[in-house]
Design a protein around this motif. Structure first.
Motif, PDB file in Angstrom:
ATOM      1  N   LEU A 118       0.804  -1.220   0.000  1.00 38.01           N
ATOM      2  CA  LEU A 118       0.000   0.000   0.000  1.00 38.01           C
ATOM      3  C   LEU A 118       0.840   1.274   0.000  1.00 38.01           C
ATOM      4  CD1 LEU A 118      -2.749  -1.332   2.374  1.00 38.01           C
ATOM      5  CD2 LEU A 118      -3.137  -0.446   0.066  1.00 38.01           C
ATOM      6  N   GLY A 119       2.140   1.137  -0.193  1.00 43.17           N
ATOM      7  CA  GLY A 119       2.997   2.306  -0.307  1.00 43.17           C
ATOM      8  C   GLY A 119       3.254   3.050   0.981  1.00 43.17           C
ATOM      9  N   VAL A 120       3.040   2.398   2.113  1.00 45.61           N
ATOM     10  CA  VAL A 120       3.215   3.074   3.407  1.00 45.61           C
ATOM     11  C   VAL A 120       4.661   3.503   3.657  1.00 45.61           C
ATOM     12  CG1 VAL A 120       2.960   2.816   5.922  1.00 45.61           C
ATOM     13  CG2 VAL A 120       1.192   1.923   4.378  1.00 45.61           C
ATOM     14  N   PRO A 121       5.685   2.718   3.251  1.00 50.79           N
ATOM     15  CA  PRO A 121       7.063   3.168   3.500  1.00 50.79           C
ATOM     16  C   PRO A 121       7.388   4.530   2.885  1.00 50.79           C
ATOM     17  CG  PRO A 121       7.056   0.840   2.955  1.00 50.79           C
ATOM     18  CD  PRO A 121       5.666   1.338   2.710  1.00 50.79           C
ATOM     19  N   ASP A 122       6.635   4.946   1.872  1.00 52.47           N
ATOM     20  CA  ASP A 122       6.898   6.243   1.234  1.00 52.47           C
ATOM     21  C   ASP A 122       6.651   7.415   2.176  1.00 52.47           C
ATOM     22  OD1 ASP A 122       7.473   4.838  -1.053  1.00 52.47           O
ATOM     23  OD2 ASP A 122       5.550   5.241  -2.024  1.00 52.47           O
ATOM     24  N   PHE A 123       5.813   7.200   3.203  1.00 49.98           N
ATOM     25  CA  PHE A 123       5.546   8.286   4.150  1.00 49.98           C
ATOM     26  C   PHE A 123       5.738   7.817   5.602  1.00 49.98           C
ATOM     27  CE2 PHE A 123       1.581   6.430   2.516  1.00 49.98           C
ATOM     28  CZ  PHE A 123       0.974   5.954   3.663  1.00 49.98           C
ATOM     29  N   ALA A 124       6.625   6.842   5.777  1.00 51.07           N
ATOM     30  CA  ALA A 124       6.822   6.225   7.088  1.00 51.07           C
ATOM     31  C   ALA A 124       7.381   7.187   8.126  1.00 51.07           C
ATOM     32  CB  ALA A 124       7.747   5.017   6.959  1.00 51.07           C
ATOM     33  N   GLY A 125       8.085   8.216   7.704  1.00 50.11           N
ATOM     34  CA  GLY A 125       8.688   9.143   8.656  1.00 50.11           C
ATOM     35  C   GLY A 125       7.791  10.280   9.081  1.00 50.11           C
ATOM     36  N   THR A 126       6.550  10.305   8.600  1.00 51.16           N
ATOM     37  CA  THR A 126       5.623  11.403   8.876  1.00 51.16           C
ATOM     38  C   THR A 126       4.579  10.956   9.902  1.00 51.16           C
ATOM     39  OG1 THR A 126       5.888  12.155   6.596  1.00 51.16           O
ATOM     40  CG2 THR A 126       4.022  13.046   7.820  1.00 51.16           C
TER      41      THR A 126
END
Length: 236
Positions: A118-126
């Motif tokens: 689901l592409g979660v690592p793309d915004f994991a730091g937010t």
């Protein structure tokens, strides 16, 4: 097909408003059921009754042959839920949140694999509070999948997603169906219903105004024309 979800003559009133007015429908096992209806039709209330967040005033709700309002943790572990409200803690970061939630299940899905799908690592730091609406949708769906649910309730799962995101989620829902998951999707989108639904429910004013296999309900006409005809009558 056997029914994984059954609502029979369900009534739910809030003050003078009948949110559900004798609602009855089923979701066949291993299929995608799309629940379509205008704002105020009672779709979210029906889902909240089906997952035990609300108790109907009367009628019967069964999910996997169990009353969700009195179900224990073993039943709840078999059901995945993604609600419009999300319920995600604002201060959490996505991957840490998913890892935490996975610990509630005896045999959770692979967190990294679900997140990557689901592409979660793309915004994991937010943190959650700073995520866009579409990113929150992706995270909420990932959370709903962690328990490898037998029945999955998705309340408008593609709201706020861009076109690529919508296609990704639709592909995932089809994959889950092919693996045997029963999925109930509420939607306002004719396209979503037509692309996904094996079984269709159209609601209006707290009641079911049409139900059955998509092809049988729509027939030779169009879903859009049928929907407007039925929901105008249902609201009358």
């Amino acid at each position: 097909m056997t029914a994984a979800v059954t609502l029979s003559d369900v009534r739910r009133r809030f003050g003078a408003v009948d949110a559900l007015d004798g609602l009855s429908w089923t979701a066949p096992s291993g299929a995608v059921t799309a629940v379509l209806g205008p704002n105020g039709a009672g779709k979210t209330t029906a889902i909240e009754c089906a997952v035990g967040l609300q108790r109907p005033d009367s009628g019967t709700v069964r999910v996997l042959d169990t009353d969700p309002g009195t179900a224990g943790p073993d039943h709840r572990a078999r059901v995945g839920v993604m609600l419009q409200s999300g319920g995600l803690p604002n201060g959490a970061k996505p991957m840490r949140l998913l890892q935490h939630l996975a610990r509630f299940y005896a045999e959770p899905a692979d967190v990294d694999a679900v997140a990557a799908r689901l592409g979660v690592p793309d915004f994991a730091g937010t943190t959650v509070r700073r995520l866009s609406g579409g990113q929150k949708q992706r995270l909420a769906l990932a959370a709903a999948l962690l328990g490898r649910p037998e029945v999955l309730f998705l309340d408008e799962p593609v709201a706020g997603l861009d076109p690529h995101g919508r296609l990704d989620v639709w592909d995932l829902i089809r994959e889950l169906r092919d693996e045997g998951t029963t999925t109930v999707v509420t939607t306002h989108s004719f396209e979503e219903a037509e692309r996904l639904a094996d079984h269709l429910v159209i609601m209006s004013a707290g009641r079911t105004v049409a139900e059955g296999p998509l092809a049988d309900v729509v027939g030779a006409g169009s879903l859009e024309e049928l929907y407007f005809s039925l929901t105008r009558k249902g609201a009358a």
